[in-house]
Design a protein around this motif. Structure first.
Motif, PDB file in Angstrom:
ATOM      1  N   LEU A 246       0.823  -1.204   0.000  1.00 22.68           N
ATOM      2  CA  LEU A 246       0.000   0.000   0.000  1.00 22.68           C
ATOM      3  C   LEU A 246       0.862   1.261   0.000  1.00 22.68           C
ATOM      4  N   SER A 247       2.081   1.147  -0.460  1.00 24.73           N
ATOM      5  CA  SER A 247       2.968   2.306  -0.463  1.00 24.73           C
ATOM      6  C   SER A 247       2.394   3.408  -1.358  1.00 24.73           C
ATOM      7  N   ARG A 248       2.371   4.615  -0.824  1.00 25.72           N
ATOM      8  CA  ARG A 248       1.870   5.807  -1.522  1.00 25.72           C
ATOM      9  C   ARG A 248       0.386   5.729  -1.882  1.00 25.72           C
ATOM     10  N   ALA A 249      -0.339   4.778  -1.311  1.00 27.54           N
ATOM     11  CA  ALA A 249      -1.786   4.704  -1.551  1.00 27.54           C
ATOM     12  C   ALA A 249      -2.470   5.873  -0.864  1.00 27.54           C
ATOM     13  N   ILE A 250      -3.598   6.317  -1.409  1.00 28.61           N
ATOM     14  CA  ILE A 250      -4.334   7.462  -0.865  1.00 28.61           C
ATOM     15  C   ILE A 250      -5.640   6.970  -0.251  1.00 28.61           C
ATOM     16  N   PHE A 251      -5.778   7.189   1.073  1.00 27.46           N
ATOM     17  CA  PHE A 251      -6.959   6.728   1.805  1.00 27.46           C
ATOM     18  C   PHE A 251      -7.767   7.898   2.363  1.00 27.46           C
ATOM     19  N   ILE A 252      -7.689   9.061   1.747  1.00 26.21           N
ATOM     20  CA  ILE A 252      -8.382  10.246   2.259  1.00 26.21           C
ATOM     21  C   ILE A 252      -9.882   9.975   2.375  1.00 26.21           C
ATOM     22  N   GLY A 253     -10.417  10.089   3.586  1.00 25.68           N
ATOM     23  CA  GLY A 253     -11.848   9.895   3.815  1.00 25.68           C
ATOM     24  C   GLY A 253     -12.335   8.458   3.702  1.00 25.68           C
ATOM     25  N   ALA A 254     -11.417   7.506   3.554  1.00 26.66           N
ATOM     26  CA  ALA A 254     -11.820   6.098   3.422  1.00 26.66           C
ATOM     27  C   ALA A 254     -12.234   5.515   4.769  1.00 26.66           C
ATOM     28  N   ASN A 255     -13.029   4.455   4.727  1.00 28.95           N
ATOM     29  CA  ASN A 255     -13.476   3.780   5.949  1.00 28.95           C
ATOM     30  C   ASN A 255     -12.793   2.422   6.037  1.00 28.95           C
ATOM     31  N   LEU A 256     -11.852   2.302   6.987  1.00 26.89           N
ATOM     32  CA  LEU A 256     -11.070   1.077   7.169  1.00 26.89           C
ATOM     33  C   LEU A 256     -11.451   0.356   8.465  1.00 26.89           C
ATOM     34  N   THR A 257     -12.654   0.583   8.939  1.00 27.38           N
ATOM     35  CA  THR A 257     -13.097  -0.038  10.181  1.00 27.38           C
ATOM     36  C   THR A 257     -12.941  -1.563  10.122  1.00 27.38           C
ATOM     37  N   GLU A 258     -12.239  -2.121  11.085  1.00 27.21           N
ATOM     38  CA  GLU A 258     -11.999  -3.567  11.212  1.00 27.21           C
ATOM     39  C   GLU A 258     -11.241  -4.163  10.025  1.00 27.21           C
ATOM     40  N   ALA A 259     -10.603  -3.320   9.227  1.00 26.34           N
ATOM     41  CA  ALA A 259      -9.783  -3.844   8.120  1.00 26.34           C
ATOM     42  C   ALA A 259      -8.527  -4.489   8.685  1.00 26.34           C
ATOM     43  N   LYS A 260      -8.005  -5.498   7.995  1.00 25.99           N
ATOM     44  CA  LYS A 260      -6.808  -6.201   8.429  1.00 25.99           C
ATOM     45  C   LYS A 260      -5.608  -5.679   7.643  1.00 25.99           C
ATOM     46  N   LEU A 261      -4.624  -5.129   8.379  1.00 27.77           N
ATOM     47  CA  LEU A 261      -3.458  -4.518   7.737  1.00 27.77           C
ATOM     48  C   LEU A 261      -2.142  -5.156   8.181  1.00 27.77           C
ATOM     49  N   ASP A 262      -2.217  -6.321   8.775  1.00 26.22           N
ATOM     50  CA  ASP A 262      -1.003  -6.994   9.234  1.00 26.22           C
ATOM     51  C   ASP A 262      -0.036  -7.221   8.077  1.00 26.22           C
ATOM     52  N   GLU A 263       1.231  -6.894   8.317  1.00 27.38           N
ATOM     53  CA  GLU A 263       2.318  -7.101   7.356  1.00 27.38           C
ATOM     54  C   GLU A 263       2.163  -6.283   6.064  1.00 27.38           C
ATOM     55  N   ALA A 264       1.223  -5.347   6.047  1.00 30.23           N
ATOM     56  CA  ALA A 264       1.053  -4.505   4.860  1.00 30.23           C
ATOM     57  C   ALA A 264       2.143  -3.434   4.818  1.00 30.23           C
ATOM     58  N   ASN A 265       2.530  -3.062   3.601  1.00 34.16           N
ATOM     59  CA  ASN A 265       3.506  -1.988   3.412  1.00 34.16           C
ATOM     60  C   ASN A 265       2.746  -0.675   3.290  1.00 34.16           C
ATOM     61  N   LEU A 266       2.834   0.154   4.334  1.00 35.33           N
ATOM     62  CA  LEU A 266       2.100   1.421   4.375  1.00 35.33           C
ATOM     63  C   LEU A 266       3.012   2.628   4.172  1.00 35.33           C
ATOM     64  N   SER A 267       4.159   2.403   3.577  1.00 32.82           N
ATOM     65  CA  SER A 267       5.133   3.474   3.381  1.00 32.82           C
ATOM     66  C   SER A 267       4.554   4.625   2.556  1.00 32.82           C
ATOM     67  N   LYS A 268       4.566   5.813   3.147  1.00 33.21           N
ATOM     68  CA  LYS A 268       4.123   7.055   2.507  1.00 33.21           C
ATOM     69  C   LYS A 268       2.653   7.035   2.085  1.00 33.21           C
TER      70      LYS A 268
END
Length: 283
Positions: A246-268
């Motif tokens: 998920l590097s450089r992904a844009i989540f502006i205003g997104a709803n991630l309630t109870e989403a699973k993000l284990d081991e995800a790449n959230l860089s930038k």
């Protein structure tokens, strides 16, 4: 209505038809509204033929040349179109329910509003095709090429899209509910406002895709490449993003309630105003 002479020549068999077409190449065969149900036209030369509203249910058109043919509003239910050439063919509102179209060439074809429920298009070429509002419910599109295709408002519910190529395709407002899209290629595809809820995208490639305002409830996105994807205002409630890039992904205003993000790449990645998995708004 069909030209009686043309219809009679066609019914005389492949050799007669081929000889006539070779001798009178400038004539456009008029077979419109003809009843050709169950006919065998394997390998037939039907280029640019007028088959509008024709009944070709269960017809054998294996390796037939239908390049540029007009099949709008024609019925081809359960027809065999394996390896057929349908480049630039007109299939607006055509009925292709349960047709066998493996390996068919539909590049640049016009299938607006076509009914392709249960069709088998494995390894078919649908690049640049216009599939706006087409019905693909339960269809097989595995390994098919749909690059740059227009699929806005198309229904791909329960469809098998495994390994298909949707690079630069327009899938805005399309319905992919419970679709199988494992290892499928969506490079810079437009999925704005699309419904991908409960679909399986494990290992898919969506680099730079537009998923703004998309419905991704319970969507399986494990180990998917989502780098630079636009998730603005998307619904990702309970989505599975474990191991995703998920590097450089844009989540502006997104709803991630109870989403699973284990081991995800959230860089930038950008989360401004997003509702995070714990229910808190990112500031």
């Amino acid at each position: 209505m069909a030209n009686r002479e043309h219809l009679a020549l066609l019914q005389q068999g492949a050799v007669t038809w081929l000889e006539w077409r070779s001798s009178y190449a400038q004539i456009v065969p008029d077979l419109s509204a003809a009843n050709l149900c169950g006919a065998n036209f394997r390998g037939a030369n039907l280029t640019k033929a007028n088959l509008k509203r024709a009944n070709l249910d269960r017809a054998k058109l294996i390796a037939a040349n239908l390049c540029g043919a007009n099949l709008s509003a024609a019925s081809l239910c359960e027809a065999e179109l394996i390896d057929a050439n349908l480049q630039k063919a007109e299939l607006v509102d055509a009925q292709l329910i349960s047709a066998q179209m493996m390996g068919a060439d539909l590049a640049y074809a016009n299938l607006i509003g076509a009914d392709l429920r249960g069709v088998d298009l494995k390894a078919a070429d649908l690049s640049h095709a216009n599939l706006t509002a087409a019905e693909f419910i339960g269809a097989t599109l595995s390994e098919a090429d749909l690059s740059v295709a227009k699929l806005s408002r198309a229904s791909l519910v329960y469809a098998n899209l495994t390994g298909a190529n949707f690079s630069h395709a327009n899938l805005s407002s399309a319905n992919l509910y419970e679709a199988e899209a494992i290892a499928t290629y969506f490079y810079r595809a437009n999925l704005c406002q699309a419904n991908l809820s409960e679909a399986h995208f494990g290992g898919a490639y969506l680099f730079g895709a537009d998923l703004s305002a998309a419905e991704l409830y319970l969507t399986d996105l494990r180990w998917t490449n989502l780098s630079k994807v636009n998730f603005t205002n998307a619904n990702l409630i309970r989505a599975d993003l474990r191991g995703a890039n998920l590097s450089r992904a844009i989540f502006i205003g997104a709803n991630l309630t109870e989403a699973k993000l284990d081991e995800a790449n959230l860089s930038k990645a950008i989360f401004q105003g997003a509702i995070m998995p714990d229910g808190k708004v990112f500031r």
